[in-house]
Motif scaffolding. Structure first.
Motif, short mmCIF file in Angstrom:
data_model
loop_
_atom_site.label_atom_id
_atom_site.label_comp_id
_atom_site.label_asym_id
_atom_site.label_seq_id
_atom_site.Cartn_x
_atom_site.Cartn_y
_atom_site.Cartn_z
N TYR A 215 24.46 -22.44 -2.26
CA TYR A 215 24.49 -23.01 -3.62
C TYR A 215 25.55 -22.31 -4.45
O TYR A 215 25.87 -21.13 -4.21
CB TYR A 215 23.13 -22.87 -4.31
N ASP A 216 26.02 -23.00 -5.46
CA ASP A 216 27.00 -22.40 -6.37
C ASP A 216 26.39 -21.19 -7.09
O ASP A 216 27.07 -20.20 -7.31
CB ASP A 216 27.48 -23.41 -7.42
N ASP A 217 25.09 -21.31 -7.45
CA ASP A 217 24.43 -20.23 -8.19
C ASP A 217 23.00 -20.05 -7.65
O ASP A 217 22.04 -20.61 -8.19
CB ASP A 217 24.40 -20.57 -9.69
N PRO A 218 22.85 -19.27 -6.57
CA PRO A 218 21.51 -19.06 -6.01
C PRO A 218 20.55 -18.42 -7.02
O PRO A 218 19.35 -18.68 -6.98
CB PRO A 218 21.75 -18.12 -4.83
N ALA A 219 21.06 -17.65 -7.94
CA ALA A 219 20.21 -17.03 -8.96
C ALA A 219 19.56 -18.09 -9.84
O ALA A 219 18.42 -17.91 -10.29
CB ALA A 219 21.02 -16.05 -9.82
N ALA A 220 20.26 -19.18 -10.08
CA ALA A 220 19.69 -20.26 -10.90
C ALA A 220 18.47 -20.87 -10.19
O ALA A 220 17.47 -21.21 -10.83
CB ALA A 220 20.74 -21.33 -11.19
N TRP A 221 18.56 -21.00 -8.86
CA TRP A 221 17.42 -21.55 -8.10
C TRP A 221 16.23 -20.61 -8.21
O TRP A 221 15.11 -21.06 -8.47
CB TRP A 221 17.84 -21.72 -6.64
N VAL A 222 16.46 -19.32 -8.04
CA VAL A 222 15.38 -18.33 -8.13
C VAL A 222 14.78 -18.34 -9.53
O VAL A 222 13.56 -18.33 -9.71
CB VAL A 222 15.89 -16.92 -7.76
N ARG A 223 15.65 -18.40 -10.55
CA ARG A 223 15.18 -18.40 -11.93
C ARG A 223 14.31 -19.65 -12.19
O ARG A 223 13.24 -19.56 -12.79
CB ARG A 223 16.37 -18.35 -12.88
N ARG A 224 14.75 -20.81 -11.72
CA ARG A 224 14.00 -22.05 -11.94
C ARG A 224 12.64 -21.96 -11.26
O ARG A 224 11.62 -22.33 -11.83
CB ARG A 224 14.81 -23.24 -11.41
N VAL A 225 12.59 -21.46 -10.05
CA VAL A 225 11.32 -21.32 -9.31
C VAL A 225 10.40 -20.36 -10.06
O VAL A 225 9.20 -20.64 -10.25
CB VAL A 225 11.57 -20.86 -7.86
#
Length: 177
Positions: A62-72
Motif C-alpha cells: 500500500y502507499d501508506d500502510p500506517a493509514a490502514w493500521v490507523r483505520r483498523v
C-alpha cells in the motif's frame, strides 16, 4: 493449493518493525484520548498491528500502510465504544425490584408443609391450594378416594399441631378451666 505467503517475520521484513516503532505510540495516544482508557487504547492499537502483521504481504505494498493500521485501530475503538454504550443502556433499563419478604405466617406454613410426608403434603396442596376434589386427587394419584380423605385428615392434623402457637394453646386450656 499453494503454500501460504511467508509472514513478515519469516521474511525478516524490517519495514513492519519500522512501521510499528514509528506509529504505535502516536496511535495509542490518539485512541487513549478518544476512549479515556490507556490500557484499552494500547490493546486496540496492538490488535490493529497484529491484524496488519497477519496481512503484511498485502498491506506492505500500500502507499501508506500506517493509514490502514490507523483505520483498523479507530474502527476497533469505535466498535468498543458502541458495545460499551449498548451495555450501559441495557443496564440503565434494568430496575432493581425490592419485593417484600414472605410474611411469617407463610414461612411457618411452608415449613409445616415440608414436614408432612410427601403424599399427605401433595393431597393437602392439591385440595386446598389446587382446589381439586378428593375424587380428582384420587384419580390423579391412582388411589381410592378414602385414601385421599385419610391423607387429608392426617395432613390437616399435623399442620394444626405445627401451626398452633403453644402460647395460644395454653391460654385456651386455661380459659376452658
Amino acid at each position: 493449493m499453494p503454500p501460504p505467503a511467508p509472514s513478515a517475520a519469516e521474511r525478516g521484513d524490517p519495514a513492519f518493525a519500522d512501521l510499528y516503532l514509528s506509529h504505535f505510540q502516536r496511535l495509542a495516544t490518539q485512541l487513549y484520548a478518544y476512549l479515556g482508557d490507556h490500557a484499552e487504547a494500547q490493546d486496540l492499537t496492538q490488535e490493529a498491528f497484529c491484524r496488519a502483521f497477519d496481512r503484511w504481504h498485502r498491506i506492505s505494498v500500500y502507499d501508506d500502510p500506517a493509514a490502514w493500521v490507523r483505520r483498523v485501530a479507530w474502527n476497533l475503538a469505535t466498535s468498543r465504544l458502541r458495545r460499551r454504550l449498548t451495555a450501559l443502556r441495557y443496564l440503565s433499563r434494568q430496575r432493581e425490584e425490592h419485593l417484600p419478604g414472605p410474611e411469617p405466617d407463610r414461612v411457618a406454613l411452608v415449613r409445616a408443609l415440608a414436614e408432612l410426608p410427601a403424599r399427605q403434603r401433595r393431597a393437602v396442596v392439591l385440595h386446598h391450594l389446587g382446589h381439586l376434589t378428593t375424587a380428582e386427587i384420587a384419580e390423579q394419584e391412582g388411589v381410592a378416594e378414602g385414601t385421599v380423605r385419610s391423607w387429608l385428615s392426617r395432613g390437616r392434623t399435623a399442620l394444626a399441631a405445627s401451626l398452633t402457637d403453644p402460647r395460644e394453646e395454653n391460654s385456651r386450656v386455661r380459659a376452658a378451666h
